[in-house]
Each structure stands twice: as C-alpha cells, then as structure tokens.
Write a protein that holds these residues in place. Structure first.
Motif, short mmCIF file in Angstrom:
data_model
loop_
_atom_site.label_atom_id
_atom_site.label_comp_id
_atom_site.label_asym_id
_atom_site.label_seq_id
_atom_site.Cartn_x
_atom_site.Cartn_y
_atom_site.Cartn_z
N VAL A 174 9.63 -2.05 -3.16
CA VAL A 174 8.30 -2.47 -3.61
C VAL A 174 7.27 -1.79 -2.72
N LEU A 225 3.35 -1.63 -1.64
CA LEU A 225 2.19 -2.52 -1.64
C LEU A 225 0.94 -1.76 -1.22
N ALA A 259 0.55 3.98 -1.25
CA ALA A 259 1.00 2.65 -0.83
C ALA A 259 0.81 2.52 0.68
N ASP A 285 2.95 -11.01 -4.68
CA ASP A 285 1.69 -10.73 -5.38
C ASP A 285 0.64 -11.83 -5.19
N VAL A 296 -2.59 -8.56 -0.65
CA VAL A 296 -1.93 -7.57 -1.50
C VAL A 296 -2.83 -7.29 -2.71
N SER A 334 0.95 -4.13 -6.32
CA SER A 334 2.35 -3.85 -5.97
C SER A 334 3.02 -3.09 -7.11
N SER A 394 7.06 -2.01 -8.19
CA SER A 394 8.46 -2.19 -7.81
C SER A 394 9.36 -1.30 -8.65
#
Length: 171
Positions: free
Chosen positions: A74, A76, A106, A128, A133, A136, A138
């Motif tokens: 993931v 972020l 990211a 989330d 954040v 995101s 993934s």
C-alpha cells in the motif's frame, strides 16, 4: 570506494551465510564449518552484533502457513509533516508488516498481511480513516518472485577474507 568500518569482510559474510544455513549452530560448529578458531567466530559475531549488522536470531515465519495468505503493498500519500502521526497509527495496526518513507508520488510504502481479502479490506479502511492519509493505493500480491534476501548482496562485494584469521586445525 571506501566502506564503513562495520562493513562485513568475506569471513563475516561467510559466517552470516553459515548462520542462515544452520541457524541453530553454536560457535563451535560454525568454527568447524568456516575452518577458523572458535574464538574468532565468537569475536566476529559479537562485533557484527555491536555494529548492528546482525540484528537478531529469531525464527523465519511463513505467513501463509501461519494463517495469513493475503499480502498487499500500500502506498500512502500523507499530509505534509505528518510522518510521525502516520508512523504511530501504522504501528498500532498488527497487519502492517513494514512501512518505509519513500520518494516519488507516495510518501510511505507499507507491506500488509491478512487472513482473508475481507480482513485486508478492513485494514485498508482503517488506514484510510487516518486524517493524515490523503490517498492510498494498494496492490495485492499474487506470488513471491524473489524472497527477501541479503546474502547475494553481501557476497557480491568481493571483499577478501582476512589473512590474519587463524586457520582451523583439524584434529
């Protein structure tokens, strides 16, 4: 090109490799396998531990066999200056195996494990919900192509084995 003082030489790398292949071996067995004195093995391992090169002797765990077959990465994007907050929040989530501050679009790259896709989804929703954040993304792991490793890198440096290490004498 210079290397740091704690940089392992060829004997250190050999000992690390032997520990990887024989994780329960003691200093005497390692000295026999490396063909150096037991005191040399003990001193080398202690130095590598003090330098932070060897960080532990824990068991390797197969997450799939332990009931966590689903893994994901993931990325972020976080609010500026919120890395400490995000770190604290990620540490509180057991499914987060690792997280790294990164360059690029990211800010943080995380590796997650879950028992099911539903559990992974719940973890993603938990991440989330963090106010730090912003976004995101993934990706679910389908299979492992290359397992986590370090020996090829250490062995590829071409460092000579020190000549001052006493040779192991066979009885």
């Amino acid at each position: 090109m210079t290397t740091p003082a704690s940089s392992p030489d060829a004997l250190d790398v050999e000992l690390i490799g032997l520990l990887s292949e024989h994780p329960r071996a003691g200093a005497l067995e390692l000295s026999r396998l490396a063909r150096v004195a037991r005191a040399t093995v003990t001193a080398r391992l202690e130095r590598l531990e003090r330098a932070g090169v060897i960080t532990g002797y824990g068991p390797d765990v197969d997450l799939r066999a332990a009931g966590f077959p689903v893994q994901a990465f993931v990325s972020l994007e976080i609010a500026q200056g919120a890395i400490a907050d995000v770190r604290a929040e990620l540490l509180a989530i057991p499914a987060v195996l690792s997280a790294h501050a990164t360059t690029g679009t990211a800010d943080v790259l995380c590796r997650l494990a879950a028992a099911s896709h539903e559990d992974l989804h719940a973890t993603l929703l938990q991440i989330d919900r963090s106010p730090a954040v912003l976004r995101s993304t993934s990706v679910v792991v389908l299979s492992e192509v290359v397992a986590s490793r370090y020996l090829p890198l250490l062995r590829g440096t071409g460092r000579p084995r020190p000549s001052r290490a006493p040779a192991y004498r066979e009885c």
